[in-house]
Design a protein around this motif. Structure first.
Motif, PDB file in Angstrom:
ATOM      1  N   ILE A 262     -55.633 -50.991  26.908  1.00 11.40           N
ATOM      2  CA  ILE A 262     -55.479 -49.783  26.092  1.00 11.40           C
ATOM      3  C   ILE A 262     -55.747 -48.594  27.007  1.00 11.40           C
ATOM      4  O   ILE A 262     -56.857 -48.425  27.502  1.00 11.40           O
TER       5      ILE A 262
ATOM      6  N   GLY B  38     -56.584 -47.921  33.939  1.00 11.49           N
ATOM      7  CA  GLY B  38     -55.803 -48.906  33.187  1.00 11.49           C
ATOM      8  C   GLY B  38     -54.607 -49.369  34.013  1.00 11.49           C
ATOM      9  O   GLY B  38     -54.323 -50.568  34.122  1.00 11.49           O
TER      10      GLY B  38
ATOM     11  N   ASP C  80     -50.170 -46.675  26.101  1.00 12.31           N
ATOM     12  CA  ASP C  80     -50.858 -45.381  26.048  1.00 12.31           C
ATOM     13  C   ASP C  80     -50.342 -44.590  24.852  1.00 12.31           C
ATOM     14  O   ASP C  80     -49.134 -44.577  24.587  1.00 12.31           O
TER      15      ASP C  80
ATOM     16  N   ALA D 291     -57.723 -37.879  31.603  1.00 14.06           N
ATOM     17  CA  ALA D 291     -58.581 -37.429  32.712  1.00 14.06           C
ATOM     18  C   ALA D 291     -57.847 -37.549  34.049  1.00 14.06           C
ATOM     19  O   ALA D 291     -58.038 -36.722  34.946  1.00 14.06           O
TER      20      ALA D 291
ATOM     21  N   HIS E 100     -61.759 -38.391  47.762  1.00 11.25           N
ATOM     22  CA  HIS E 100     -62.906 -38.019  48.605  1.00 11.25           C
ATOM     23  C   HIS E 100     -64.075 -38.981  48.431  1.00 11.25           C
ATOM     24  O   HIS E 100     -64.174 -39.695  47.441  1.00 11.25           O
TER      25      HIS E 100
ATOM     26  N   VAL F  25     -47.294 -45.501  22.792  1.00 10.50           N
ATOM     27  CA  VAL F  25     -47.652 -46.596  21.886  1.00 10.50           C
ATOM     28  C   VAL F  25     -49.174 -46.642  21.848  1.00 10.50           C
ATOM     29  O   VAL F  25     -49.816 -46.730  22.900  1.00 10.50           O
ATOM     30  N   SER F  26     -49.758 -46.542  20.663  1.00 10.86           N
ATOM     31  CA  SER F  26     -51.222 -46.443  20.597  1.00 10.86           C
ATOM     32  C   SER F  26     -51.851 -47.681  19.982  1.00 10.86           C
ATOM     33  O   SER F  26     -51.183 -48.448  19.267  1.00 10.86           O
TER      34      SER F  26
ATOM     35  N   GLY G 119     -63.828 -30.351  32.719  1.00 10.58           N
ATOM     36  CA  GLY G 119     -63.623 -29.566  33.936  1.00 10.58           C
ATOM     37  C   GLY G 119     -62.253 -28.920  33.918  1.00 10.58           C
ATOM     38  O   GLY G 119     -61.273 -29.557  33.539  1.00 10.58           O
TER      39      GLY G 119
ATOM     40  N   HIS H  38     -59.283 -26.198  35.880  1.00 10.48           N
ATOM     41  CA  HIS H  38     -58.784 -25.670  37.158  1.00 10.48           C
ATOM     42  C   HIS H  38     -57.733 -24.603  36.874  1.00 10.48           C
ATOM     43  O   HIS H  38     -57.078 -24.656  35.830  1.00 10.48           O
TER      44      HIS H  38
ATOM     45  N   GLY I 143     -59.540 -31.337  31.915  1.00 11.62           N
ATOM     46  CA  GLY I 143     -59.690 -32.764  31.587  1.00 11.62           C
ATOM     47  C   GLY I 143     -61.148 -33.067  31.312  1.00 11.62           C
ATOM     48  O   GLY I 143     -62.032 -32.260  31.634  1.00 11.62           O
ATOM     49  N   VAL I 144     -61.389 -34.217  30.709  1.00 10.70           N
ATOM     50  CA  VAL I 144     -62.772 -34.632  30.453  1.00 10.70           C
ATOM     51  C   VAL I 144     -63.091 -35.843  31.320  1.00 10.70           C
ATOM     52  O   VAL I 144     -62.381 -36.851  31.280  1.00 10.70           O
TER      53      VAL I 144
ATOM     54  N   GLY J  90     -66.475 -44.507  33.343  1.00 14.79           N
ATOM     55  CA  GLY J  90     -66.705 -43.699  34.549  1.00 14.79           C
ATOM     56  C   GLY J  90     -65.664 -43.950  35.618  1.00 14.79           C
ATOM     57  O   GLY J  90     -64.544 -44.381  35.338  1.00 14.79           O
TER      58      GLY J  90
ATOM     59  N   LYS K 103     -64.064 -42.740  39.669  1.00 21.00           N
ATOM     60  CA  LYS K 103     -63.342 -41.630  40.292  1.00 21.00           C
ATOM     61  C   LYS K 103     -61.886 -42.036  40.453  1.00 21.00           C
ATOM     62  O   LYS K 103     -61.574 -43.211  40.557  1.00 21.00           O
ATOM     63  N   TRP K 104     -61.022 -41.067  40.558  1.00 12.83           N
ATOM     64  CA  TRP K 104     -59.627 -41.371  40.919  1.00 12.83           C
ATOM     65  C   TRP K 104     -59.650 -42.166  42.222  1.00 12.83           C
ATOM     66  O   TRP K 104     -58.991 -43.201  42.366  1.00 12.83           O
TER      67      TRP K 104
HETATM   68  C1  LIG Z   1     -62.066 -32.048  35.817  1.00 14.78           C
HETATM   69  C2  LIG Z   1     -62.005 -33.349  36.558  1.00 14.78           C
HETATM   70  C3  LIG Z   1     -61.981 -33.359  37.948  1.00 14.78           C
HETATM   71  C4  LIG Z   1     -61.934 -34.575  38.621  1.00 14.78           C
HETATM   72  N1  LIG Z   1     -61.760 -34.556  39.962  1.00 14.78           N
HETATM   73  C5  LIG Z   1     -61.663 -35.728  40.630  1.00 14.78           C
HETATM   74  C6  LIG Z   1     -61.346 -35.729  42.006  1.00 14.78           C
HETATM   75  O1  LIG Z   1     -61.059 -34.677  42.605  1.00 14.78           O
HETATM   76  N2  LIG Z   1     -61.296 -36.914  42.647  1.00 14.78           N
HETATM   77  C7  LIG Z   1     -61.566 -38.086  42.016  1.00 14.78           C
HETATM   78  O2  LIG Z   1     -61.572 -39.117  42.669  1.00 14.78           O
HETATM   79  N3  LIG Z   1     -61.808 -38.133  40.685  1.00 14.78           N
HETATM   80  C8  LIG Z   1     -61.841 -36.983  39.980  1.00 14.78           C
HETATM   81  N4  LIG Z   1     -62.038 -36.986  38.628  1.00 14.78           N
HETATM   82  C9  LIG Z   1     -62.307 -38.269  37.945  1.00 14.78           C
HETATM   83  C10 LIG Z   1     -61.050 -39.033  37.596  1.00 14.78           C
HETATM   84  O3  LIG Z   1     -59.968 -38.190  37.331  1.00 14.78           O
HETATM   85  C11 LIG Z   1     -61.307 -39.883  36.352  1.00 14.78           C
HETATM   86  O4  LIG Z   1     -62.526 -40.549  36.445  1.00 14.78           O
HETATM   87  C12 LIG Z   1     -60.213 -40.916  36.154  1.00 14.78           C
HETATM   88  O5  LIG Z   1     -58.973 -40.277  36.172  1.00 14.78           O
HETATM   89  C13 LIG Z   1     -60.409 -41.662  34.846  1.00 14.78           C
HETATM   90  O6  LIG Z   1     -59.263 -42.419  34.595  1.00 14.78           O
HETATM   91  P1  LIG Z   1     -59.154 -43.357  33.333  1.00 14.78           P
HETATM   92  O7  LIG Z   1     -57.929 -44.151  33.522  1.00 14.78           O
HETATM   93  O8  LIG Z   1     -60.431 -44.104  33.156  1.00 14.78           O
HETATM   94  O9  LIG Z   1     -59.059 -42.362  32.080  1.00 14.78           O
HETATM   95  P2  LIG Z   1     -57.821 -41.479  31.590  1.00 14.78           P
HETATM   96  O10 LIG Z   1     -57.018 -40.974  32.697  1.00 14.78           O
HETATM   97  O11 LIG Z   1     -58.367 -40.471  30.635  1.00 14.78           O
HETATM   98  O12 LIG Z   1     -56.918 -42.501  30.799  1.00 14.78           O
HETATM   99  C14 LIG Z   1     -57.210 -42.901  29.498  1.00 14.78           C
HETATM  100  C15 LIG Z   1     -55.910 -43.034  28.731  1.00 14.78           C
HETATM  101  O13 LIG Z   1     -56.170 -43.684  27.495  1.00 14.78           O
HETATM  102  C16 LIG Z   1     -55.239 -43.205  26.550  1.00 14.78           C
HETATM  103  N5  LIG Z   1     -55.724 -43.528  25.209  1.00 14.78           N
HETATM  104  C17 LIG Z   1     -56.794 -43.031  24.573  1.00 14.78           C
HETATM  105  N6  LIG Z   1     -56.904 -43.559  23.351  1.00 14.78           N
HETATM  106  C18 LIG Z   1     -55.872 -44.426  23.200  1.00 14.78           C
HETATM  107  C19 LIG Z   1     -55.433 -45.269  22.134  1.00 14.78           C
HETATM  108  N7  LIG Z   1     -56.070 -45.334  20.969  1.00 14.78           N
HETATM  109  N8  LIG Z   1     -54.314 -45.995  22.314  1.00 14.78           N
HETATM  110  C20 LIG Z   1     -53.634 -45.939  23.489  1.00 14.78           C
HETATM  111  N9  LIG Z   1     -54.016 -45.146  24.521  1.00 14.78           N
HETATM  112  C21 LIG Z   1     -55.122 -44.403  24.392  1.00 14.78           C
HETATM  113  C22 LIG Z   1     -55.174 -41.729  26.848  1.00 14.78           C
HETATM  114  O14 LIG Z   1     -53.991 -41.141  26.352  1.00 14.78           O
HETATM  115  C23 LIG Z   1     -55.269 -41.692  28.368  1.00 14.78           C
HETATM  116  O15 LIG Z   1     -54.018 -41.604  29.000  1.00 14.78           O
HETATM  117  C24 LIG Z   1     -61.998 -35.792  37.903  1.00 14.78           C
HETATM  118  C25 LIG Z   1     -61.986 -35.782  36.511  1.00 14.78           C
HETATM  119  C26 LIG Z   1     -61.947 -34.579  35.838  1.00 14.78           C
HETATM  120  C27 LIG Z   1     -61.843 -34.571  34.345  1.00 14.78           C
END
Ligand SMILES: Cc1cc2nc3c(=O)[nH]c(=O)nc-3n(C[C@H](O)[C@H](O)[C@H](O)COP(=O)(O)OP(=O)(O)OC[C@H]3O[C@@H](n4cnc5c(N)ncnc54)[C@H](O)[C@@H]3O)c2cc1C
Length: 572
Positions: A21, A27, A45, A53, A62, A209-210, A264, A266, A350-351, A389, A391-392
């Motif tokens: 999910i 993911g 998604d 995020a 980094h 698709v959720s 955060g 930008h 983003g959060v 949690g 990082k990218w």
């Molecule tokens: C302001 C900011 C600055 C950052 N800067 C950096 C950086 O410079 N370098 C670095 O390494 N990291 C950075 N990060 C951290 C990094 O971006 C995140 O930790 C990472 O992208 C998290 O990815 P994720 O896949 O866990 O979450 P997400 O990218 O949020 O993915 C979650 C997905 O789940 C989907 N979703 C939610 N609910 C449902 C549902 N019910 N059904 C289907 N889909 C759903 C959402 O639509 C979303 O696409 C930063 C983050 C932020 C917010």
């Protein structure tokens, strides 16, 4: 396979080993790893790929020198190794970033980090030259022996000011080292989705698709475009919903409090004076309030960020106060360079899906990742692994750790790993100048496109440019009238092959058109006409797409409405 063809396949397929999910980078990274092991895996998604995020990051790959003062040595070491892997595996989208830290004193902050480790202090204090030097020595130590980036160097005040005469003249020195950045994080995600689907016919990825609900052994998914629902029976669910993780668990009947997000924001500005003063480098610095901020060039624009504010809302917008904060922070490092609000071409927000924490300062919350497991219970009969949690930069390692847990759960053995797996147009990438020239000449000869055009496709897509250039050359093509750096067939290719559903997917996540402030009313019209042809939109649905993209760009990204109005409409 088109979206409709894939959905038709989903209708037939009620059982699946793994359901993921959330198609952010964590993911998608897990999806790719499992797909490469031959596992049948589905990722969905609720929006487009990489819209959460993962689209809100600072675009940095980094180690996170700041995390050293929180004692997160494991994370920094892992992040540096992964940064170097990305430079190798995705050289088209991971670029070295020379970085400069202005130093205002030598000794301040010296006691802060040791006191933090023994919990006697939890406040930021100015980081002086000695503490920065120690951090950078550790950075270099962690990557010793890896064929990565040059080591750090301190440069005295006079030389630093000679290079950047507008830098705050109260500095005593600058610290200079390398990190990396990525111009197209959204494309990295998309290319991994396409790599995974190409490698494994039992791996399917769906945007829009959720997750709707779950009970017993069944998860109900909903097509956000049609409202149609589908049911699947997974052996394992990976909850990679980022800031929405607790909401997704709730939809499956589970109450969790894993996430304590921080927001955060930008801005991207068109300020040639600032751009020139950066000399292609990032300025990474501590603002007056102790927050670490950054300024660096993204092509011809400059990114400025970021804020770090607790947020319970997973998709907030960048506020005017945050814009004020970011405009103001530039004057701390470059007191004579003024940012005018009219120079802001784009803003985004983003959060961070950080772990729930009672830390008094957001900067003190761990940036490390963990897998939180909900075992089968009376409500659901499959385990749910929540990816908290991260990082990218560390997505590959986190995905690998997750895939390992999943593989044990489904009793499969790992067949390969992704440490050296190229991403999309990073495959067979010509690294040296000579190799690049040869590659470009070959493509030019093969397609008959001009050398400028071939170069620009290579800069945008890496070696994947070969497929796009061949497609462009196979029919009547011409530059977009509203943005001649793109061609009509290039847009057509993206619409046909890259799971574009809405106009904004193409503007925000398949290209940098929106981020670089290139979207105008005329461009909305021109691009939407191509998409309408490819995706079969009626006139009415095309107009709805234009209105909706304009609303998103205005409301979420601060793009002026006048700019989004077609020229005839302004003059009539
Ligand atoms: C302001 C900011 C600055 C950052 N800067 C950096 C950086 O410079 N370098 C670095 O390494 N990291 C950075 N990060 C951290 C990094 O971006 C995140 O930790 C990472 O992208 C998290 O990815 P994720 O896949 O866990 O979450 P997400 O990218 O949020 O993915 C979650 C997905 O789940 C989907 N979703 C939610 N609910 C449902 C549902 N019910 N059904 C289907 N889909 C759903 C959402 O639509 C979303 O696409 C930063 C983050 C932020 C917010």
């Amino acid at each position: 396979m088109t979206r409709n063809e894939s959905l038709a396949a989903l209708r037939q397929q009620t059982e699946v080993s793994v359901l993921i999910i959330g198609a952010g980078v964590n993911g998608i990274g897990t999806f790719r790893d499992l797909a490469l092991q031959g596992v049948d895996v589905l990722i969905v998604d609720k929006g487009d790929f990489c819209n959460g995020a993962s689209a809100g990051s600072s675009h940095m790959l980094h180690g996170g020198i700041r995390y050293l003062e929180n004692g997160e040595f494991r994370l920094v070491r892992e992040a540096l190794t992964e940064r170097n892997r990305m430079l190798h595996n995705a050289p088209h989208y991971a670029k070295p970033l020379p970085t400069t830290i202005p130093i205002y004193s030598w000794l301040s902050g010296f006691l802060n980090a040791p006191l933090k480790f023994i919990n006697l202090r939890d406040k930021p204090s100015e980081r002086g030259g000695v503490i920065i030097k120690l951090g950078l020595m550790m950075y270099d130590w962690f990557t010793r022996g890896q064929q990565g980036l040059p080591t750090h160097r301190l440069i005295g005040r006079a030389e630093s000011l000679k290079l950047r005469p507008k830098l705050n003249s109260t500095i005593v020195a600058t610290a200079n080292y390398y990190d990396a950045w990525m111009p197209y994080p959204e494309r990295i995600c998309l290319e991994m989705v396409m790599d995974a689907e190409a490698a494994n016919p039992k791996a399917h990825a769906f945007n829009y698709v959720s997750l709707a609900s779950a009970s017993d052994d069944t998860v109900t998914l909903k097509d956000e475009l049609t409202g149609e629902t589908y049911t699947v029976k997974p052996k394992v669910v990976v909850n990679a919903a980022g800031p929405w993780i607790d909401l997704a668990n709730r939809a499956m009947g589970e109450q969790t409090q894993f996430i304590g997000g921080t927001k955060g924001s930008h801005i991207l500005v068109d300020n040639p004076e600032l751009h020139q003063m950066l000399h292609g480098s990032e300025i990474f610095f501590e603002n007056k309030d102790g927050r670490i901020c950054l300024i660096f060039p993204i092509l011809d624009k400059v990114i400025i960020g970021t804020t770090d504010i607790r947020s319970d809302i997973p998709d907030p917008v960048c506020t005017e106060e945050e814009v004020d904060y970011m405009v103001e922070l530039v004057s701390y490092v470059f007191p004579d360079i003024k940012i005018d609000r009219s120079q802001i071409v784009f803003r985004f927000c983003g959060v961070r899906p950080l772990p729930h924490s009672s830390a008094s300062r957001t900067g003190a919350i761990s940036r490390d990742h963990s897998i939180q497991t909900i075992e089968p219970d009376s409500k659901i009969s499959f385990p749910v692994l929540s990816l908290v949690g991260g990082k990218w930069t560390t997505f590959r390692a986190f995905s690998e750790q997750t895939a390992d847990v999943v593989m044990r759960r489904i009793m499969r053995r790992r067949e390969s790993d992704t440490k050296n797996t190229p991403i999309g147009g990073g495959k067979d990438y010509p690294v040296s100048v000579d190799a690049q020239n040869k590659w470009l000449q070959n493509l030019q000869a093969k397609t008959g496109l001009s050398s400028e055009r071939v170069q620009s496709l290579f800069d945008r897509y890496g070696t994947y440019a070969e497929v796009i250039a061949t497609f462009c050359a196979a029919g009547q093509d011409g530059p977009l009238m509203s943005q001649p750096t793109y061609s009509q067939r290039e847009i057509r290719f993206l619409a046909e092959r890259e799971k574009v559903v809405h106009l904004e997917d193409l503007l925000l996540r398949r290209s940098l058109l929106a981020m670089l402030g290139l979207v105008t009313g005329d461009l909305l019209n021109e691009v939407s006409l191509i998409l309408a042809d490819v995706l079969g939109w009626t006139d009415m649905s095309r107009q709805k797409e234009v209105d909706s993209a304009a609303e998103t760009l205005h409301h979420r990204h601060g793009v002026a409405l006048e700019k989004l109005t077609p020229k005839e409409a302004v003059t009539s």
